[in-house]
Motif scaffolding. Structure first.
Motif, PDB file in Angstrom:
ATOM      1  N   ILE A  35       0.837  -1.206   0.000  1.00 50.29           N
ATOM      2  CA  ILE A  35       0.000   0.000   0.000  1.00 50.29           C
ATOM      3  C   ILE A  35       0.870   1.254   0.000  1.00 50.29           C
ATOM      4  CG2 ILE A  35      -1.626   1.334   1.403  1.00 50.29           C
ATOM      5  CD1 ILE A  35      -2.895  -1.362   2.208  1.00 50.29           C
ATOM      6  N   ASP A  36       1.938   1.256   0.799  1.00 53.22           N
ATOM      7  CA  ASP A  36       2.835   2.416   0.830  1.00 53.22           C
ATOM      8  C   ASP A  36       3.475   2.666  -0.531  1.00 53.22           C
ATOM      9  OD1 ASP A  36       2.304   2.959   3.461  1.00 53.22           O
ATOM     10  OD2 ASP A  36       4.085   1.921   4.233  1.00 53.22           O
ATOM     11  N   ARG A  37       3.931   1.599  -1.176  1.00 55.95           N
ATOM     12  CA  ARG A  37       4.569   1.757  -2.492  1.00 55.95           C
ATOM     13  C   ARG A  37       3.555   2.176  -3.546  1.00 55.95           C
ATOM     14  NH1 ARG A  37       8.774  -3.314  -2.542  1.00 55.95           N
ATOM     15  NH2 ARG A  37      10.170  -2.457  -0.957  1.00 55.95           N
ATOM     16  N   THR A  38       2.329   1.697  -3.446  1.00 56.77           N
ATOM     17  CA  THR A  38       1.295   2.092  -4.400  1.00 56.77           C
ATOM     18  C   THR A  38       0.963   3.574  -4.249  1.00 56.77           C
ATOM     19  OG1 THR A  38       0.368  -0.138  -4.327  1.00 56.77           O
ATOM     20  CG2 THR A  38      -1.039   1.601  -5.200  1.00 56.77           C
ATOM     21  N   ILE A  39       0.856   4.044  -3.022  1.00 58.13           N
ATOM     22  CA  ILE A  39       0.569   5.464  -2.780  1.00 58.13           C
ATOM     23  C   ILE A  39       1.721   6.327  -3.285  1.00 58.13           C
ATOM     24  CG2 ILE A  39       0.297   7.190  -0.950  1.00 58.13           C
ATOM     25  CD1 ILE A  39      -1.298   5.063   0.593  1.00 58.13           C
ATOM     26  N   GLU A  40       2.945   5.893  -3.019  1.00 60.16           N
ATOM     27  CA  GLU A  40       4.117   6.648  -3.472  1.00 60.16           C
ATOM     28  C   GLU A  40       4.175   6.702  -5.000  1.00 60.16           C
ATOM     29  OE1 GLU A  40       8.975   6.284  -3.218  1.00 60.16           O
ATOM     30  OE2 GLU A  40       7.729   5.069  -1.913  1.00 60.16           O
ATOM     31  N   SER A  86      -5.179  15.101 -12.401  1.00 61.13           N
ATOM     32  CA  SER A  86      -3.955  14.474 -11.906  1.00 61.13           C
ATOM     33  C   SER A  86      -3.416  15.188 -10.662  1.00 61.13           C
ATOM     34  CB  SER A  86      -2.892  14.423 -12.999  1.00 61.13           C
ATOM     35  OG  SER A  86      -2.546  15.722 -13.412  1.00 61.13           O
ATOM     36  N   PHE A  87      -3.587  16.504 -10.576  1.00 62.46           N
ATOM     37  CA  PHE A  87      -3.135  17.195  -9.373  1.00 62.46           C
ATOM     38  C   PHE A  87      -4.007  16.833  -8.176  1.00 62.46           C
ATOM     39  CE2 PHE A  87      -2.531  20.932  -6.581  1.00 62.46           C
ATOM     40  CZ  PHE A  87      -1.174  20.799  -6.391  1.00 62.46           C
ATOM     41  N   SER A  88      -5.315  16.664  -8.416  1.00 61.18           N
ATOM     42  CA  SER A  88      -6.174  16.230  -7.309  1.00 61.18           C
ATOM     43  C   SER A  88      -5.844  14.799  -6.895  1.00 61.18           C
ATOM     44  CB  SER A  88      -7.642  16.364  -7.684  1.00 61.18           C
ATOM     45  OG  SER A  88      -7.966  15.491  -8.744  1.00 61.18           O
ATOM     46  N   ALA A  89      -5.411  13.953  -7.838  1.00 58.43           N
ATOM     47  CA  ALA A  89      -4.958  12.603  -7.474  1.00 58.43           C
ATOM     48  C   ALA A  89      -3.701  12.673  -6.619  1.00 58.43           C
ATOM     49  CB  ALA A  89      -4.695  11.778  -8.727  1.00 58.43           C
ATOM     50  N   PHE A  90      -2.806  13.619  -6.937  1.00 59.07           N
ATOM     51  CA  PHE A  90      -1.608  13.802  -6.113  1.00 59.07           C
ATOM     52  C   PHE A  90      -1.974  14.237  -4.701  1.00 59.07           C
ATOM     53  CE2 PHE A  90       1.293  17.017  -4.387  1.00 59.07           C
ATOM     54  CZ  PHE A  90       2.342  16.189  -4.053  1.00 59.07           C
ATOM     55  N   LEU A  91      -2.887  15.210  -4.604  1.00 62.88           N
ATOM     56  CA  LEU A  91      -3.278  15.680  -3.277  1.00 62.88           C
ATOM     57  C   LEU A  91      -3.965  14.577  -2.475  1.00 62.88           C
ATOM     58  CD1 LEU A  91      -4.581  19.280  -4.019  1.00 62.88           C
ATOM     59  CD2 LEU A  91      -2.411  18.607  -2.994  1.00 62.88           C
ATOM     60  N   GLY A  92      -4.795  13.788  -3.140  1.00 62.71           N
ATOM     61  CA  GLY A  92      -5.468  12.683  -2.452  1.00 62.71           C
ATOM     62  C   GLY A  92      -4.500  11.628  -1.983  1.00 62.71           C
ATOM     63  N   SER A  93      -3.537  11.258  -2.829  1.00 58.57           N
ATOM     64  CA  SER A  93      -2.571  10.242  -2.410  1.00 58.57           C
ATOM     65  C   SER A  93      -1.662  10.766  -1.307  1.00 58.57           C
ATOM     66  CB  SER A  93      -1.743   9.767  -3.606  1.00 58.57           C
ATOM     67  OG  SER A  93      -0.974  10.822  -4.123  1.00 58.57           O
ATOM     68  N   ALA A  98      -0.176  10.506   4.250  1.00 64.42           N
ATOM     69  CA  ALA A  98       0.072  11.184   5.528  1.00 64.42           C
ATOM     70  C   ALA A  98      -0.765  10.568   6.644  1.00 64.42           C
ATOM     71  CB  ALA A  98      -0.245  12.665   5.405  1.00 64.42           C
ATOM     72  N   SER A  99      -1.999  10.199   6.339  1.00 67.46           N
ATOM     73  CA  SER A  99      -2.833   9.595   7.386  1.00 67.46           C
ATOM     74  C   SER A  99      -2.314   8.218   7.777  1.00 67.46           C
ATOM     75  CB  SER A  99      -4.289   9.504   6.927  1.00 67.46           C
ATOM     76  OG  SER A  99      -4.415   8.597   5.874  1.00 67.46           O
ATOM     77  N   PHE A 100      -1.775   7.462   6.809  1.00 64.34           N
ATOM     78  CA  PHE A 100      -1.186   6.169   7.141  1.00 64.34           C
ATOM     79  C   PHE A 100       0.075   6.331   7.982  1.00 64.34           C
ATOM     80  CE2 PHE A 100      -3.100   3.644   3.410  1.00 64.34           C
ATOM     81  CZ  PHE A 100      -4.178   3.309   4.181  1.00 64.34           C
ATOM     82  N   SER A 101       0.892   7.337   7.661  1.00 72.23           N
ATOM     83  CA  SER A 101       2.139   7.516   8.407  1.00 72.23           C
ATOM     84  C   SER A 101       1.852   8.038   9.823  1.00 72.23           C
ATOM     85  CB  SER A 101       3.086   8.444   7.678  1.00 72.23           C
ATOM     86  OG  SER A 101       2.539   9.739   7.583  1.00 72.23           O
ATOM     87  N   ILE A 102       0.792   8.816  10.001  1.00 75.37           N
ATOM     88  CA  ILE A 102       0.424   9.269  11.349  1.00 75.37           C
ATOM     89  C   ILE A 102      -0.058   8.075  12.175  1.00 75.37           C
ATOM     90  CG2 ILE A 102      -1.301  10.579  12.648  1.00 75.37           C
ATOM     91  CD1 ILE A 102      -1.049  12.751  10.510  1.00 75.37           C
ATOM     92  N   ARG A 103      -0.832   7.211  11.523  1.00 69.87           N
ATOM     93  CA  ARG A 103      -1.341   6.039  12.250  1.00 69.87           C
ATOM     94  C   ARG A 103      -0.204   5.088  12.632  1.00 69.87           C
ATOM     95  NH1 ARG A 103      -5.247   2.315   9.154  1.00 69.87           N
ATOM     96  NH2 ARG A 103      -5.901   4.311   8.356  1.00 69.87           N
ATOM     97  N   GLN A 104       0.847   5.018  11.811  1.00 73.06           N
ATOM     98  CA  GLN A 104       1.958   4.120  12.095  1.00 73.06           C
ATOM     99  C   GLN A 104       3.058   4.820  12.896  1.00 73.06           C
ATOM    100  OE1 GLN A 104       3.277   2.894   8.248  1.00 73.06           O
ATOM    101  NE2 GLN A 104       1.434   1.746   7.796  1.00 73.06           N
TER     102      GLN A 104
END
Length: 107
Positions: A35-40, A86-93, A98-104
């Motif tokens: 999931i992290d690599r897909t988001i990146e 595409s910019f909104s896709a960047f902001l969403g990802s 960021a929410s995943f990294s805060i949770r971890q």
């Protein structure tokens, strides 16, 4: 002569045991890393598409001014729409990452 055969046989055994060792130490699938690599990857690709669509929109804008054609205006609008998506896709990802990294607790 027999000692040479024994050495070759021993090296073949060592080689086979190394192969067996590699099979045992295979990594397992980790969905969190996936999931992290897909988001990146999504963030990087969306930024690239935004840049290329911006260059295309700039070129279409120049052609629109030079020729006063409706075709280039439509092409420019398509490029600008692609940039927006595409910019909104960047902001969403970035937000999801960021929410995943805060949770971890990596943030």
């Amino acid at each position: 002569m027999t000692s040479h055969k024994q050495v070759v046989y021993q090296s073949q055994l060592d080689h086979k045991s190394k192969l067996l060792l590699r099979r045992r130490t295979r990594k397992r699938f980790n969905p969190r890393i996936f999931i992290d690599r897909t988001i990146e990857t999504t963030a990087i690709v969306s930024l690239l598409i935004t840049g290329f669509a911006g260059v295309g929109a700039t070129g279409c804008w120049g052609m629109e001014i030079a020729t006063s054609s409706q075709y280039w205006q439509h092409q420019k609008n398509i490029c600008l729409g692609g940039m927006l998506v595409s910019f909104s896709a960047f902001l969403g990802s970035a937000l999801i990452g960021a929410s995943f990294s805060i949770r971890q607790d990596k943030f």
